[in-house]
Design a protein around this motif. Structure first.
Motif, PDB file in Angstrom:
ATOM      1  N   ILE A 136      -1.049  -6.337   7.044  1.00 52.57           N
ATOM      2  CA  ILE A 136      -0.518  -5.839   8.106  1.00 52.57           C
ATOM      3  C   ILE A 136       0.065  -4.592   7.952  1.00 52.57           C
ATOM      4  O   ILE A 136      -0.418  -3.362   8.308  1.00 52.57           O
ATOM      5  CB  ILE A 136       0.752  -6.537   8.584  1.00 52.57           C
ATOM      6  N   MET A 137       0.561  -4.310   6.664  1.00 52.80           N
ATOM      7  CA  MET A 137       0.829  -3.140   6.188  1.00 52.80           C
ATOM      8  C   MET A 137      -0.261  -2.190   5.581  1.00 52.80           C
ATOM      9  O   MET A 137      -0.281  -1.090   5.955  1.00 52.80           O
ATOM     10  CB  MET A 137       1.823  -3.236   4.762  1.00 52.80           C
ATOM     11  N   THR A 138      -1.250  -2.623   5.391  1.00 57.45           N
ATOM     12  CA  THR A 138      -2.423  -2.117   4.829  1.00 57.45           C
ATOM     13  C   THR A 138      -3.053  -1.295   6.444  1.00 57.45           C
ATOM     14  O   THR A 138      -3.542  -0.316   6.473  1.00 57.45           O
ATOM     15  CB  THR A 138      -3.493  -2.941   4.345  1.00 57.45           C
ATOM     16  N   VAL A 139      -3.223  -2.233   7.324  1.00 59.76           N
ATOM     17  CA  VAL A 139      -3.519  -1.853   8.791  1.00 59.76           C
ATOM     18  C   VAL A 139      -2.799  -0.674   9.289  1.00 59.76           C
ATOM     19  O   VAL A 139      -3.439   0.386   9.890  1.00 59.76           O
ATOM     20  CB  VAL A 139      -3.660  -2.959   9.844  1.00 59.76           C
ATOM     21  N   MET A 140      -1.555  -0.889   9.182  1.00 62.39           N
ATOM     22  CA  MET A 140      -0.584   0.299   9.452  1.00 62.39           C
ATOM     23  C   MET A 140      -0.856   1.508   8.789  1.00 62.39           C
ATOM     24  O   MET A 140      -0.797   2.582   9.472  1.00 62.39           O
ATOM     25  CB  MET A 140       0.955  -0.214   9.282  1.00 62.39           C
ATOM     26  N   ALA A 141      -1.179   1.272   7.544  1.00 64.84           N
ATOM     27  CA  ALA A 141      -1.462   2.601   6.725  1.00 64.84           C
ATOM     28  C   ALA A 141      -2.558   3.436   7.092  1.00 64.84           C
ATOM     29  O   ALA A 141      -2.616   4.667   7.045  1.00 64.84           O
ATOM     30  CB  ALA A 141      -1.333   2.326   5.137  1.00 64.84           C
ATOM     31  N   VAL A 142      -3.777   2.732   7.456  1.00 66.73           N
ATOM     32  CA  VAL A 142      -4.878   3.415   7.690  1.00 66.73           C
ATOM     33  C   VAL A 142      -5.059   3.828   9.103  1.00 66.73           C
ATOM     34  O   VAL A 142      -5.977   4.376   9.366  1.00 66.73           O
ATOM     35  CB  VAL A 142      -5.999   2.571   7.138  1.00 66.73           C
ATOM     36  N   ASN A 155      -6.436   6.931  10.582  1.00 71.44           N
ATOM     37  CA  ASN A 155      -7.542   7.598   9.970  1.00 71.44           C
ATOM     38  C   ASN A 155      -8.900   7.042  10.674  1.00 71.44           C
ATOM     39  O   ASN A 155      -9.214   5.712  10.226  1.00 71.44           O
ATOM     40  CB  ASN A 155      -7.674   7.715   8.362  1.00 71.44           C
ATOM     41  N   PRO A 156      -9.666   7.630  11.220  1.00 64.22           N
ATOM     42  CA  PRO A 156     -10.773   7.051  12.090  1.00 64.22           C
ATOM     43  C   PRO A 156     -11.791   6.457  11.046  1.00 64.22           C
ATOM     44  O   PRO A 156     -12.695   5.913  11.001  1.00 64.22           O
ATOM     45  CB  PRO A 156     -11.360   8.161  12.935  1.00 64.22           C
ATOM     46  N   HIS A 157     -11.777   7.019   9.691  1.00 60.01           N
ATOM     47  CA  HIS A 157     -12.909   6.781   8.907  1.00 60.01           C
ATOM     48  C   HIS A 157     -12.447   5.530   7.914  1.00 60.01           C
ATOM     49  O   HIS A 157     -13.025   5.197   7.143  1.00 60.01           O
ATOM     50  CB  HIS A 157     -12.965   7.816   7.702  1.00 60.01           C
ATOM     51  N   PHE A 158     -11.100   5.319   7.982  1.00 60.16           N
ATOM     52  CA  PHE A 158     -10.532   4.159   7.298  1.00 60.16           C
ATOM     53  C   PHE A 158     -10.502   2.981   8.160  1.00 60.16           C
ATOM     54  O   PHE A 158     -10.024   2.877   9.301  1.00 60.16           O
ATOM     55  CB  PHE A 158      -9.296   4.507   6.648  1.00 60.16           C
ATOM     56  N   GLU A 159     -10.783   1.808   7.559  1.00 62.16           N
ATOM     57  CA  GLU A 159     -10.617   0.363   8.138  1.00 62.16           C
ATOM     58  C   GLU A 159     -10.428  -0.780   7.302  1.00 62.16           C
ATOM     59  O   GLU A 159     -10.249  -0.449   6.044  1.00 62.16           O
ATOM     60  CB  GLU A 159     -12.074   0.017   8.784  1.00 62.16           C
ATOM     61  N   VAL A 160      -9.715  -1.912   7.813  1.00 60.27           N
ATOM     62  CA  VAL A 160      -9.261  -2.819   6.882  1.00 60.27           C
ATOM     63  C   VAL A 160      -9.921  -4.183   7.004  1.00 60.27           C
ATOM     64  O   VAL A 160     -10.372  -4.399   8.397  1.00 60.27           O
ATOM     65  CB  VAL A 160      -7.945  -2.913   7.134  1.00 60.27           C
ATOM     66  N   ILE A 166       0.900  -1.106   0.031  1.00 53.83           N
ATOM     67  CA  ILE A 166       0.017  -0.051   0.024  1.00 53.83           C
ATOM     68  C   ILE A 166       0.877   1.286   0.000  1.00 53.83           C
ATOM     69  O   ILE A 166       2.103   1.196   0.637  1.00 53.83           O
ATOM     70  CB  ILE A 166      -1.027   0.057   1.134  1.00 53.83           C
ATOM     71  N   HIS A 167       0.566   2.337  -0.544  1.00 48.56           N
ATOM     72  CA  HIS A 167       1.222   3.668  -0.502  1.00 48.56           C
ATOM     73  C   HIS A 167       0.197   4.890  -0.654  1.00 48.56           C
ATOM     74  O   HIS A 167      -0.973   4.452  -0.466  1.00 48.56           O
ATOM     75  CB  HIS A 167       2.100   3.541  -1.836  1.00 48.56           C
ATOM     76  N   ILE A 168       0.956   6.057  -0.520  1.00 47.27           N
ATOM     77  CA  ILE A 168       0.066   7.244  -0.351  1.00 47.27           C
ATOM     78  C   ILE A 168      -0.910   7.363  -1.583  1.00 47.27           C
ATOM     79  O   ILE A 168      -1.867   8.293  -1.215  1.00 47.27           O
ATOM     80  CB  ILE A 168       0.954   8.153   0.135  1.00 47.27           C
ATOM     81  N   GLY A 169      -0.514   7.000  -2.627  1.00 50.92           N
ATOM     82  CA  GLY A 169      -1.482   7.092  -3.739  1.00 50.92           C
ATOM     83  C   GLY A 169      -2.998   6.469  -3.463  1.00 50.92           C
ATOM     84  O   GLY A 169      -3.716   6.980  -3.607  1.00 50.92           O
ATOM     85  N   HIS A 170      -2.611   5.261  -3.138  1.00 58.32           N
ATOM     86  CA  HIS A 170      -3.921   4.306  -2.425  1.00 58.32           C
ATOM     87  C   HIS A 170      -4.871   5.354  -1.478  1.00 58.32           C
ATOM     88  O   HIS A 170      -5.893   5.478  -1.553  1.00 58.32           O
ATOM     89  CB  HIS A 170      -3.612   3.048  -2.127  1.00 58.32           C
ATOM     90  N   LEU A 171      -3.998   5.876  -0.500  1.00 62.08           N
ATOM     91  CA  LEU A 171      -4.625   6.648   0.486  1.00 62.08           C
ATOM     92  C   LEU A 171      -5.369   7.803   0.009  1.00 62.08           C
ATOM     93  O   LEU A 171      -6.468   8.234   0.342  1.00 62.08           O
ATOM     94  CB  LEU A 171      -3.778   7.091   1.760  1.00 62.08           C
ATOM     95  N   ALA A 172      -4.519   8.531  -0.803  1.00 62.32           N
ATOM     96  CA  ALA A 172      -5.186   9.695  -1.588  1.00 62.32           C
ATOM     97  C   ALA A 172      -6.255   9.459  -2.284  1.00 62.32           C
ATOM     98  O   ALA A 172      -7.440  10.354  -2.228  1.00 62.32           O
ATOM     99  CB  ALA A 172      -3.957  10.411  -2.451  1.00 62.32           C
ATOM    100  N   VAL A 173      -6.370   8.341  -3.188  1.00 63.65           N
ATOM    101  CA  VAL A 173      -7.410   7.821  -3.640  1.00 63.65           C
ATOM    102  C   VAL A 173      -8.660   7.799  -2.759  1.00 63.65           C
ATOM    103  O   VAL A 173      -9.894   8.239  -2.990  1.00 63.65           O
ATOM    104  CB  VAL A 173      -7.203   6.572  -4.485  1.00 63.65           C
ATOM    105  N   ALA A 174      -8.503   6.938  -1.709  1.00 67.62           N
ATOM    106  CA  ALA A 174      -9.337   6.649  -0.925  1.00 67.62           C
ATOM    107  C   ALA A 174     -10.149   7.914  -0.362  1.00 67.62           C
ATOM    108  O   ALA A 174     -11.388   8.077  -0.323  1.00 67.62           O
ATOM    109  CB  ALA A 174      -8.943   5.688   0.296  1.00 67.62           C
ATOM    110  N   GLU A 175      -9.314   8.806   0.216  1.00 67.57           N
ATOM    111  CA  GLU A 175      -9.891  10.114   0.624  1.00 67.57           C
ATOM    112  C   GLU A 175     -10.612  10.955  -0.275  1.00 67.57           C
ATOM    113  O   GLU A 175     -11.778  11.430  -0.009  1.00 67.57           O
ATOM    114  CB  GLU A 175      -8.460  10.934   1.360  1.00 67.57           C
ATOM    115  N   GLU A 176     -10.080  10.907  -1.438  1.00 64.23           N
ATOM    116  CA  GLU A 176     -10.814  11.735  -2.718  1.00 64.23           C
ATOM    117  C   GLU A 176     -12.368  10.862  -2.868  1.00 64.23           C
ATOM    118  O   GLU A 176     -13.294  11.715  -2.889  1.00 64.23           O
ATOM    119  CB  GLU A 176      -9.914  11.863  -3.828  1.00 64.23           C
TER     120      GLU A 176
END
Ligand code: NAP
Length: 211
Positions: free
Chosen positions: A66-72, A75-80, A23-33
């Motif tokens: 595990i990496m996905t859990v760490m990345a999100v 953010n209280p609105h994100f879950e895995v 997972i990388h910050i591109g995925h996180l930015a997509v999710a937020e948008e």
């Protein structure tokens, strides 16, 4: 906003499916948008387990989870969800969507987020006709993406299956998991491309040393 959106009492949960290797910050930015633009009540990241269409050997699903859990984590609105990682055999999106519908019930609209290129191929997915009737999709494009083919595809999917497919432009973060794996493999920095915890996890566990 349409009348339907204004009067709907349904909750909207977005499913962010992907291999997330890593997972990388591109995925996180997509999710937020997507969360913001579609007013999603929850954003559920689902690292894929054993997708039938992958030619490359994926990193162990537990590491990716595990990496996905760490990345999100912050953010209280994100879950895995681990539902695909836990499933034996091949993992199909149709099974995932059905499982989530059972968990959340009729008062939740599920919206599956994926890249525009994946949407162009969606009719090749397992029982695509059933899947396309069961949940909505979001086709994510980066600014500059030529949408001619995509728009034709969306129209055809809509008339064939009655599918609801949103198309959303996200900021042009030119980051890919492939590039990150290659950087790690070549001993180059991935700082600021992934969350710091994910960077440390990759280094500590010696991931992507062999491609
Ligand atoms: P992928 O290898 O993770 O992604 C393919 C491309 O899309 C990569 O460029 C990737 O960038 C980007 N991407 C990944 N996740 C994204 C997301 N949520 N939003 C926007 N872009 C994204 O995965 P894939 O094989 O295309 O699969 C994506 C999802 O579709 C998975 O959940 C998978 O299970 C599902 N799928 C299901 C079937 C089926 O049921 N038969 C078939 C195909 C795909 P990065 O490389 O930087 O991640």
């Amino acid at each position: 906003m349409s009348n339907q959106e204004e009067t709907s009492t349904k909750l909207r949960y977005a499913i962010m499916g992907g291999t997330f290797d890593p997972i990388h910050i591109g995925h996180l930015a997509v999710a937020e948008e997507v969360k913001q633009k579609l007013h999603c009540d929850r954003m559920i990241f689902i690292p894929s387990g054993n997708p039938p269409h992958k030619k490359r050997v994926l990193t162990d699903a537990v590491h990716r989870y595990i990496m996905t859990v760490m990345a999100v984590n912050s953010n209280p609105h994100f879950e895995v969800s681990d539902i695909e990682v836990e499933r034996q055999g091949y993992t199909y999106t149709l099974d995932t969507v059905k499982q989530l519908q059972k968990i959340y019930g009729d008062n939740v609209e599920l919206v599956f987020i994926t890249g525009a290129d994946a949407i162009l191929e969606v009719e090749t997915w397992y029982k695509a006709d059933e899947l396309l009737k069961l949940c909505s999709f979001v086709a994510v494009t980066r600014p500059g993406y030529d949408k001619t083919k995509l728009e034709q595809k969306l129209q055809s999917l809509q008339s064939k299956y009655g599918s609801v497919i949103y198309s959303i432009d996200v900021p042009g973060l030119n980051i890919s998991s492939t590039d990150i794996r290659q950087r790690v493999n070549g001993g180059n920095s991935i700082k600021y491309l992934v969350p710091e915890t994910v960077e440390q996890y990759i280094l500590k566990n010696g991931l992507y040393k062999e491609l």
